[in-house]
Design a protein around this motif. Structure first.
Motif, PDB file in Angstrom:
ATOM      1  N   LEU A   1     -12.073   7.985  12.785  1.00  0.00           N
ATOM      2  CA  LEU A   1     -12.398   7.557  14.015  1.00  0.00           C
ATOM      3  C   LEU A   1     -12.454   8.730  15.095  1.00  0.00           C
ATOM      4  CD1 LEU A   1     -12.344   5.500  16.700  1.00  0.00           C
ATOM      5  CD2 LEU A   1     -10.024   5.878  16.809  1.00  0.00           C
ATOM      6  N   ASP A   2     -13.587   8.866  15.785  1.00  0.00           N
ATOM      7  CA  ASP A   2     -14.028  10.114  16.539  1.00  0.00           C
ATOM      8  C   ASP A   2     -14.501   9.115  17.922  1.00  0.00           C
ATOM      9  OD1 ASP A   2     -13.471  12.408  15.105  1.00  0.00           O
ATOM     10  OD2 ASP A   2     -15.153  11.758  13.862  1.00  0.00           O
ATOM     11  N   ALA A   3     -13.764   9.343  19.056  1.00  0.00           N
ATOM     12  CA  ALA A   3     -13.907   8.761  20.212  1.00  0.00           C
ATOM     13  C   ALA A   3     -13.937   9.672  21.315  1.00  0.00           C
ATOM     14  CB  ALA A   3     -13.161   7.604  20.330  1.00  0.00           C
ATOM     15  N   VAL A   4     -14.769   9.712  22.254  1.00  0.00           N
ATOM     16  CA  VAL A   4     -14.731  10.381  23.634  1.00  0.00           C
ATOM     17  C   VAL A   4     -14.643   9.525  24.784  1.00  0.00           C
ATOM     18  CG1 VAL A   4     -15.898  12.113  24.954  1.00  0.00           C
ATOM     19  CG2 VAL A   4     -15.918  12.456  22.454  1.00  0.00           C
ATOM     20  N   GLY A   5     -13.883   9.620  25.762  1.00  0.00           N
ATOM     21  CA  GLY A   5     -13.828   8.638  26.719  1.00  0.00           C
ATOM     22  C   GLY A   5     -13.282   7.431  26.557  1.00  0.00           C
ATOM     23  N   VAL A   6     -12.187   7.712  25.728  1.00  0.00           N
ATOM     24  CA  VAL A   6     -11.043   6.523  25.462  1.00  0.00           C
ATOM     25  C   VAL A   6      -9.991   6.662  26.508  1.00  0.00           C
ATOM     26  CG1 VAL A   6     -11.664   6.345  23.282  1.00  0.00           C
ATOM     27  CG2 VAL A   6      -9.910   7.917  23.975  1.00  0.00           C
ATOM     28  N   GLY A   7      -9.934   7.213  27.494  1.00  0.00           N
ATOM     29  CA  GLY A   7      -8.935   7.322  28.476  1.00  0.00           C
ATOM     30  C   GLY A   7      -9.024   8.587  29.304  1.00  0.00           C
ATOM     31  N   TYR A   8      -8.419   8.324  30.660  1.00  0.00           N
ATOM     32  CA  TYR A   8      -8.547   9.800  31.330  1.00  0.00           C
ATOM     33  C   TYR A   8      -7.384  10.560  31.251  1.00  0.00           C
ATOM     34  CZ  TYR A   8     -11.931   6.450  33.435  1.00  0.00           C
ATOM     35  OH  TYR A   8     -13.180   5.810  33.537  1.00  0.00           O
ATOM     36  N   SER A   9      -6.330  10.077  30.924  1.00  0.00           N
ATOM     37  CA  SER A   9      -4.913  10.829  30.732  1.00  0.00           C
ATOM     38  C   SER A   9      -4.592  11.001  29.532  1.00  0.00           C
ATOM     39  CB  SER A   9      -3.839  10.337  31.845  1.00  0.00           C
ATOM     40  OG  SER A   9      -3.427   9.153  30.955  1.00  0.00           O
ATOM     41  N   ILE A  10      -4.047  12.004  29.079  1.00  0.00           N
ATOM     42  CA  ILE A  10      -3.203  12.008  27.982  1.00  0.00           C
ATOM     43  C   ILE A  10      -2.466  11.147  27.507  1.00  0.00           C
ATOM     44  CG2 ILE A  10      -1.312  13.697  28.687  1.00  0.00           C
ATOM     45  CD1 ILE A  10      -3.464  14.132  25.413  1.00  0.00           C
ATOM     46  N   GLU A  11      -1.601  10.590  28.432  1.00  0.00           N
ATOM     47  CA  GLU A  11      -0.840   9.532  27.880  1.00  0.00           C
ATOM     48  C   GLU A  11      -1.740   8.274  27.510  1.00  0.00           C
ATOM     49  OE1 GLU A  11       1.216  11.647  31.364  1.00  0.00           O
ATOM     50  OE2 GLU A  11      -0.803  11.009  30.841  1.00  0.00           O
ATOM     51  N   SER A  12      -2.688   7.968  28.317  1.00  0.00           N
ATOM     52  CA  SER A  12      -3.583   6.894  27.596  1.00  0.00           C
ATOM     53  C   SER A  12      -4.294   7.088  26.219  1.00  0.00           C
ATOM     54  CB  SER A  12      -4.855   6.916  28.754  1.00  0.00           C
ATOM     55  OG  SER A  12      -5.524   5.643  28.294  1.00  0.00           O
ATOM     56  N   VAL A  13      -4.664   8.170  25.978  1.00  0.00           N
ATOM     57  CA  VAL A  13      -4.945   8.434  24.699  1.00  0.00           C
ATOM     58  C   VAL A  13      -3.967   8.360  23.813  1.00  0.00           C
ATOM     59  CG1 VAL A  13      -6.222  10.171  23.437  1.00  0.00           C
ATOM     60  CG2 VAL A  13      -7.145  10.014  25.768  1.00  0.00           C
ATOM     61  N   GLN A  14      -2.861   9.051  24.212  1.00  0.00           N
ATOM     62  CA  GLN A  14      -1.787   8.932  23.013  1.00  0.00           C
ATOM     63  C   GLN A  14      -1.376   7.262  22.770  1.00  0.00           C
ATOM     64  OE1 GLN A  14       0.511  11.616  24.990  1.00  0.00           O
ATOM     65  NE2 GLN A  14       0.204  13.278  23.514  1.00  0.00           N
ATOM     66  N   ALA A  15      -1.427   6.525  23.657  1.00  0.00           N
ATOM     67  CA  ALA A  15      -0.946   5.258  23.640  1.00  0.00           C
ATOM     68  C   ALA A  15      -2.171   4.641  22.745  1.00  0.00           C
ATOM     69  CB  ALA A  15      -0.958   4.462  24.855  1.00  0.00           C
ATOM     70  N   THR A  16      -3.410   4.882  22.954  1.00  0.00           N
ATOM     71  CA  THR A  16      -4.408   4.211  22.238  1.00  0.00           C
ATOM     72  C   THR A  16      -4.249   4.877  20.715  1.00  0.00           C
ATOM     73  OG1 THR A  16      -5.979   4.359  24.029  1.00  0.00           O
ATOM     74  CG2 THR A  16      -7.005   4.239  21.823  1.00  0.00           C
ATOM     75  N   ALA A  17      -3.972   5.954  20.484  1.00  0.00           N
ATOM     76  CA  ALA A  17      -3.686   6.879  19.236  1.00  0.00           C
ATOM     77  C   ALA A  17      -2.540   6.116  18.579  1.00  0.00           C
ATOM     78  CB  ALA A  17      -3.197   8.093  19.484  1.00  0.00           C
ATOM     79  N   ARG A  18      -1.627   5.686  19.261  1.00  0.00           N
ATOM     80  CA  ARG A  18      -0.334   4.932  18.651  1.00  0.00           C
ATOM     81  C   ARG A  18      -0.883   3.522  18.067  1.00  0.00           C
ATOM     82  NH1 ARG A  18       3.156   4.885  15.286  1.00  0.00           N
ATOM     83  NH2 ARG A  18       5.225   3.869  15.836  1.00  0.00           N
ATOM     84  N   ALA A  19      -1.713   2.741  18.907  1.00  0.00           N
ATOM     85  CA  ALA A  19      -2.108   1.368  18.285  1.00  0.00           C
ATOM     86  C   ALA A  19      -3.107   1.568  17.154  1.00  0.00           C
ATOM     87  CB  ALA A  19      -3.296   0.840  19.484  1.00  0.00           C
ATOM     88  N   VAL A  20      -3.894   2.698  17.246  1.00  0.00           N
ATOM     89  CA  VAL A  20      -4.590   2.733  15.886  1.00  0.00           C
ATOM     90  C   VAL A  20      -3.750   3.301  14.637  1.00  0.00           C
ATOM     91  CG1 VAL A  20      -6.690   4.205  14.990  1.00  0.00           C
ATOM     92  CG2 VAL A  20      -6.640   3.613  17.238  1.00  0.00           C
ATOM     93  N   GLN A  21      -2.759   4.028  14.899  1.00  0.00           N
ATOM     94  CA  GLN A  21      -1.847   4.305  13.692  1.00  0.00           C
ATOM     95  C   GLN A  21      -1.199   3.213  13.279  1.00  0.00           C
ATOM     96  OE1 GLN A  21       0.074   7.579  16.168  1.00  0.00           O
ATOM     97  NE2 GLN A  21       0.304   8.467  14.264  1.00  0.00           N
ATOM     98  N   CYS A  22      -0.710   2.362  14.148  1.00  0.00           N
ATOM     99  CA  CYS A  22       0.237   1.183  13.751  1.00  0.00           C
ATOM    100  C   CYS A  22      -0.813   0.002  12.988  1.00  0.00           C
ATOM    101  CB  CYS A  22       0.804   0.342  14.942  1.00  0.00           C
ATOM    102  SG  CYS A  22       2.298   1.542  15.533  1.00  0.00           S
ATOM    103  N   LEU A  23      -2.118  -0.026  13.590  1.00  0.00           N
ATOM    104  CA  LEU A  23      -3.036  -0.944  13.043  1.00  0.00           C
ATOM    105  C   LEU A  23      -3.573  -0.348  11.637  1.00  0.00           C
ATOM    106  CD1 LEU A  23      -6.603  -2.176  14.515  1.00  0.00           C
ATOM    107  CD2 LEU A  23      -6.448  -0.926  12.275  1.00  0.00           C
ATOM    108  N   LEU A  24      -3.817   1.046  11.377  1.00  0.00           N
ATOM    109  CA  LEU A  24      -3.965   1.355   9.988  1.00  0.00           C
ATOM    110  C   LEU A  24      -2.838   1.310   9.095  1.00  0.00           C
ATOM    111  CD1 LEU A  24      -5.891   4.602  11.308  1.00  0.00           C
ATOM    112  CD2 LEU A  24      -6.681   2.740  10.059  1.00  0.00           C
ATOM    113  N   GLU A  25      -1.641   1.405   9.665  1.00  0.00           N
ATOM    114  CA  GLU A  25      -0.431   1.222   8.818  1.00  0.00           C
ATOM    115  C   GLU A  25      -0.475  -0.044   8.059  1.00  0.00           C
ATOM    116  OE1 GLU A  25       2.818   3.141  10.949  1.00  0.00           O
ATOM    117  OE2 GLU A  25       1.932   4.979  10.819  1.00  0.00           O
TER     118      GLU A  25
END
Length: 191
Positions: free
Chosen positions: A144-168
């Motif tokens: 997954l490569d995405a640009v524009g998935v959030g304005y803050s690092i917190e938002s991007v890290q939250a999205t990253a956590r969702a993707v990680q849990c989905l994948l697992e």
């Protein structure tokens, strides 16, 4: 009773058969169903949508409805994530992980596996607000490569956590996660 003018049009045999079957299932005449479909479709095309965009929007709407998603402006969502993360970052990541698991369950139920679900990525990429959204799942590898998935690092890290849990949840092992404000990259391999 007013007599309506009718005109015959030609369509592919498979389309005519599907029209007949669908009209019967809905308890409508083929004329009524074809007229409704063409009226709505033509109105949308005249509004500037291409037939493929109409399909993409309808598919996105179907998925969002089934997942009980609500449209929320991106900046509002980002601000809410930042505010809650400042008080309890783990609560944010748990909530997003749960969302990822829910999406994984949906993928399993509707598509069977991640590779089939990812076939929809080109359609979804056109209707989500990311500037770039590239997803590939082939041969047991996920990227997954995405640009524009959030304005803050917190938002991007939250999205990253969702993707990680989905994948697992769908049987992948996360190999790499790269986050920066607005940027997310995730690589994984099937276990």
């Amino acid at each position: 009773m007013e007599k309506r003018d009718r005109v015959n049009i030609a369509v592919a045999k498979a389309v005519a058969e599907l029209l007949a079957k669908t009209a019967e299932e809905l308890g409508m005449t083929q004329y009524a169903l074809a007229n409704q479909i063409l009226s709505v479709g033509l109105e949308l095309v005249r509004m500037g949508y291409s037939p493929s965009q109409i399909r993409e929007v309808a598919l996105f709407y179907k998925i969002m409805t089934e997942l009980e998603s609500l449209p929320v402006p991106g900046r509002l969502m980002d601000r809410m994530i930042v505010e809650v993360a400042s008080v309890d970052a783990e609560a944010v990541y748990r909530a997003w992980c749960d969302a990822g698991k829910m999406l994984a369950a949906y993928i399993k139920a509707v598509f069977g596996d991640l590779e089939k679900a990812v076939e929809l990525a080109p359609y979804l990429a056109k209707v989500i607000p990311a500037k770039r959204f590239d997803v590939k799942a082939q041969g047991g590898n996920f990227q997954l490569d995405a640009v524009g998935v959030g304005y803050s690092i917190e938002s991007v890290q939250a999205t990253a956590r969702a993707v990680q849990c989905l994948l697992e949840e769908v049987g992948y092992e996360v190999k790499e996660v790269v986050t920066a404000p607005g940027v997310l990259r995730v690589s994984a391999a099937k276990k």
